[in-house]
Enzyme design. Sequence first.
Site, mmCIF file in Angstrom:
data_model
loop_
_atom_site.group_PDB
_atom_site.id
_atom_site.type_symbol
_atom_site.label_atom_id
_atom_site.label_comp_id
_atom_site.label_asym_id
_atom_site.label_seq_id
_atom_site.Cartn_x
_atom_site.Cartn_y
_atom_site.Cartn_z
ATOM 1 N N TYR A 247 0.858 -1.189 0.000
ATOM 2 C CA TYR A 247 0.000 0.000 0.000
ATOM 3 C C TYR A 247 0.891 1.235 0.000
ATOM 4 O O TYR A 247 2.086 1.142 0.319
ATOM 5 C CB TYR A 247 -0.983 0.004 1.184
ATOM 6 N N HIS A 297 6.034 -0.732 1.172
ATOM 7 C CA HIS A 297 5.956 0.315 0.149
ATOM 8 C C HIS A 297 7.038 0.080 -0.899
ATOM 9 O O HIS A 297 8.079 -0.477 -0.581
ATOM 10 C CB HIS A 297 6.202 1.702 0.747
#
Length: 319
Positions: A247, A297
């Site tokens: 995400y 990430h």
Amino acid sequence: MLCQRRMQVVLALCLLLVLWQCFQAPRDGIGPFTQAPSLLDAPAACLTASTNGSAWFNARYNLTTGPLLTGTAHELSSDVVQWWLTLQGRSRVVQLQAILRQLFTVLQAPSGNVWDSNHRRTCAVVGNSGRLKGSGHGLRIDAHDWVLRMNRAKIAGFEQDVGMRTTHHFMYPESAVNLEPGVHLVLVPFKPLDLQWVASAFSTGELTHTYTKVKQFIKADRNKVLILSPAFLKYIHDNWTQHHGRYPSTGFTALLFALHACQQVSVFGFGADTKGNWHHYWEKNRWSGAFRRTRVHDADVEFSLIERLAAEGRILFYR
Ligand code: C5P
């Protein structure tokens, strides 16, 4: 004849002036940028000239995706909820409607004046990169209407490089810090427990653990709290990072928030230093850098998106 010649000279000078102003803008990849122009000077013209008709941008940017949770019933679609419930840990059965009801009992749902459609504002998004150390960007950052910071960002002792003002502070329970009155706490919820935490931290203080110990109470202006919508996180994951990383990072999320809320977006404090260290500006040990390519990430993809946005004139990127 003489008059015509004069007109040509004047026009040529105007053209040179416009070109010169465009090349003064702090675009990524255009030479070493040492002195920024006034924030409200040339860039607007350059932005318009360079951005119209970018298929790349138009394929990603969707202004209809609202950044905030509004507290209306069933505002999250089932595909958003399904995706969101898997971000941190296994999906469990949760009473999401009850959690949202409780949240907006403790906190105000955003009203029109919190999120108005008047985007004529300048915004500085300040990431926590070690690149900010020694940058001298402080005054330039503070000159924006909104100054967006995040997580454990520090100001005391770093004012010259990072500025002093904050209007919005993005955080999640595990990165929470107390805020000055008047600052918007922007919660980036990665799981339902994060919504429960913010409600608890402004009321009973019953929640003290998520996957780690978290602040029992938070000092912040409760009337200023904004909750990012999981739908906005999914939009960034789908349209922008395109499923690279699990995400988007807090910093990239704040940048997209600014792209949706501000007319002009300046970006500071993103990326590794010249030696490839992804540390924070307050850390002495560059190798201990907390933000680097992880399974969560994808820092490289996010950074290349920032570079592209800068190259297309959508943001001013201060390296
Ligand atoms: O590490 P933290 O998440 O608190 O940093 C805030 C944001 O700043 C990150 O989410 C990331 O987007 C950005 N950052 C960066 N380069 C670094 C450190 C942080 O781009 N070296």
